[in-house]
Design a protein around this motif. Structure first.
Motif, PDB file in Angstrom:
ATOM      1  N   TYR A 265      56.444  18.747  50.781  1.00  0.00           N
ATOM      2  CA  TYR A 265      55.206  18.945  49.848  1.00  0.00           C
ATOM      3  C   TYR A 265      55.482  19.622  48.799  1.00  0.00           C
ATOM      4  N   SER A 266      56.098  20.840  48.797  1.00  0.00           N
ATOM      5  CA  SER A 266      56.650  21.535  48.022  1.00  0.00           C
ATOM      6  C   SER A 266      57.463  21.063  46.673  1.00  0.00           C
TER       7      SER A 266
ATOM      8  N   THR B  33      57.080  19.346  57.125  1.00  0.00           N
ATOM      9  CA  THR B  33      55.982  18.852  55.985  1.00  0.00           C
ATOM     10  C   THR B  33      55.577  19.763  54.866  1.00  0.00           C
ATOM     11  N   PHE B  34      55.585  20.973  54.971  1.00  0.00           N
ATOM     12  CA  PHE B  34      55.146  21.867  54.009  1.00  0.00           C
ATOM     13  C   PHE B  34      56.488  21.901  52.776  1.00  0.00           C
ATOM     14  N   HIS B  35      57.609  21.987  53.121  1.00  0.00           N
ATOM     15  CA  HIS B  35      58.659  21.707  52.149  1.00  0.00           C
ATOM     16  C   HIS B  35      58.618  20.738  51.483  1.00  0.00           C
TER      17      HIS B  35
END
Length: 575
Positions: free
Chosen positions: A30-31, A26-28
């Motif tokens: 989003y990045s 999810t974090f990547h």
């Protein structure tokens, strides 16, 4: 380590890694999305504004043209969209050149400067797009690396669980199942050998303890008693007749499948339950628990719908008694109710009854014709007859009368057995019934010079009876009394009130009845051995059925050589 702990650690770690993988992904994502949006929003829009300004610049010829206004509009948008280093300096320089373009005549040199400035702005944004694309690429590569690493860890843990966990669980179960089968085959020396410090180890130790107890139990007398109990239960269950066992408190202790089938209940609903409680809701159990009043032992078949048809059963009550060790007096420990299936015999009895009824009915017509012919022969109009012919006619008349009586009795008994007898129970005068019976046998009594004496109480109440059928019974009593009495003897008819019933008794002073046969005289077709009197043996059986159908009671008292007393008790009539 406990299996539960292993499962918790393995599944928990797998769950934890899956959560980390989800968060990292999810974090990547989003990045990457953020970097892509930066390219699209900032740099791409600046390139669009710059392209529009170049197009408008090529069309500018004077200060008041439409292209000037279009150029100014995109310039203002660019001023609001400054994002890169050095872009603000070039943008404000472009603004200064545009102001000069507005204040003086349009020249090629000024337009060239504006061209160059716009190109530099575009180059700055193109370079920024390349840098941001590299950043997004590196973010994507990093995300891929982490996802692959964590995914590999998840795969390794899941693969380890897949390979090891089923065997760790299944193998002990297989061994335990095999040991249980050995125990079921009475190999009580079987033991389970896995003794790990986990749940299976605890189970194995409990199993081994159980096997030891079973081995001890099998070697004890208790096992032999239990085995005999099982054998007895199997024997009872295999019997085709319904059987129900009760203890001294009327608690049902055993019941076979045949009994459960006709009762309509399951074994768990019956065993250990009070029969009295079950009788409240089950009509069949209530009828089975019903005791015969007094000393009457009349066996009445029970009609039950079983096996898809109406079946008939005969109840037999067996009292179970034992003599306790060291004592001499027997005690009752319960009773067994046995229902014997007599459906086949009942069907044969019905067939016999129908046959007798048909034959008797068919015989009445020719017998009546014989009697009519005899009456015609006796008349003078048909011609004179001699004494020998008269004797033959009289003999034929007596035989035809006897045959007519026999067929009448056979018809009566067949009607009683099939339940087709019709009673006209009403308010009846006992004096009239007695007089009617005496008048019917008066001629027969006079032939043997027998005196019939009536001893009747005064003011007797009316009885609730069918006067014709009750009179027939008294006629049968009197006829038997006349037949078995000697010439010039006496017969007494007693009529009196006995409690709330009226008693009719016929007393003779003949040879009497042996005590061995007193309980059988009311059975169908029974005749006292040594009796020279002809008959069907149905008269008293029909009498018994007639009286009991009217809720009355029939009885006999007799002593060999002292005569007999036949009596009936009829209910008094009440409004």
């Amino acid at each position: 380590m406990k299996i539960k702990t292993k499962l918790n650690l393995g599944v928990g770690l797998l769950f934890f890694l899956i959560i980390i993988l989800s968060l990292l992904s999810t974090f990547h994502i989003y990045s990457i999305k953020r970097d892509t949006q930066n390219i699209l929003k900032a740099n791409y829009e600046t390139l669009e504004y710059s392209r529009n300004m170049l197009l408008a610049l090529d069309l500018i010829h004077d200060n008041n043209s439409k292209s000037m206004r279009f150029f100014e509009s995109n310039l203002n948008k660019q001023i609001a969209n400054i994002t890169e280093t050095g872009e603000d300096k070039e943008t404000f320089k472009l603004k200064e050149y545009y102001n000069q373009l507005q204040s003086q005549t349009v020249s090629d040199s000024l337009k060239y400067k504006i061209h160059q400035t716009i190109f530099r702005i575009m180059k700055l944004n193109m370079d920024a797009i390349k840098q941001k694309s590299d950043v997004a690429k590196r973010t994507s590569e990093t995300a891929t690396t982490w996802i692959v690493v964590i995914g590999t860890l998840c795969f390794l843990i899941a693969f380890n669980l897949l390979v090891n966990l089923p065997n760790n669980i299944a193998n002990p179960i297989k061994e335990l199942t095999a040991s249980i089968k050995e125990i079921a085959n009475k190999n009580y020396s079987e033991r389970v050998n896995f003794l790990d410090h986990n749940e299976y180890g605890d189970l194995a130790r409990s199993f081994n303890t159980m096997a030891e107890k079973l081995q001890e139990y099998h070697s004890s007398n208790l096992y032999k008693l239990s085995f005999e109990k099982k054998r007895l239960e199997t024997l009872i269950n295999k019997m085709h007749d319904p059987i129900i066992g009760l203890d001294s408190q009327e608690i049902i202790v055993f019941v076979n499948d045949t009994a459960l089938k006709i009762i309509g209940l399951k074994k768990e609903q019956v065993l250990g339950q009070s029969a009295t409680t079950l009788a409240v809701q089950n009509d069949l159990i209530r009828s089975l628990l019903k005791r015969e009043e007094g000393n009457q032992q009349k066996i009445v078949p029970i009609k039950i719908f079983a096996d898809g048809k109406e079946s008939y059963f005969e109840k037999e009550l067996v009292n179970i008694t034992i003599t306790p060790t060291g004592e001499t007096q027997t005690i009752s420990i319960g009773e067994v109710i046995i229902l014997r299936n007599i459906t086949v015999f009942k069907e044969l009895d019905f067939a016999k009854t129908n046959f007798i009824a048909t034959v008797s009915h068919e015989l009445k017509t020719p017998i009546s014709s014989i009697k009519l012919s005899l009456q015609l022969l006796e008349k003078e109009a048909t011609g004179a007859i001699n004494e020998e012919q008269k004797q033959l006619i009289e003999s034929i008349k007596e035989d035809s009368q006897r045959l007519l009586k026999i067929t009448g009795e056979l018809l009566d008994i067949s009607q009683l057995e099939t339940g087709n007898i019709h009673l006209n129970i009403e308010k009846s005068d006992p004096y009239q019934i007695v007089n009617y019976a005496i008048e019917a046998v008066k001629v027969q009594a006079e032939q043997k010079q027998i005196n019939i004496q009536v001893e009747a109480e005064a003011n007797l109440p009316f009885v609730k009876a069918d006067s014709e059928k009750t009179g027939w019974v008294l006629i049968n009593f009197l006829t038997n009394a006349i037949n078995y009495s000697s010439t010039q003897s006496q017969i007494i008819v007693k009529l009196h009130l006995e409690h709330d019933k009226v008693s009719f008794k016929v007393v003779d002073f003949g040879k009497g009845i042996d005590s061995r046969y007193k309980n059988k005289v009311f059975d169908k077709y029974f005749q006292i051995p040594g009796s020279n009197k002809s008959g069907t043996g149905l008269g008293l059986a029909i009498s018994k059925e007639f009286i009991e159908a009217q809720n009355g009671t029939i009885e006999v008292e007799s002593d060999l050589g002292l005569g007999s007393t036949f009596g009936i008790l009829m209910l008094t009539y009440s409004i």
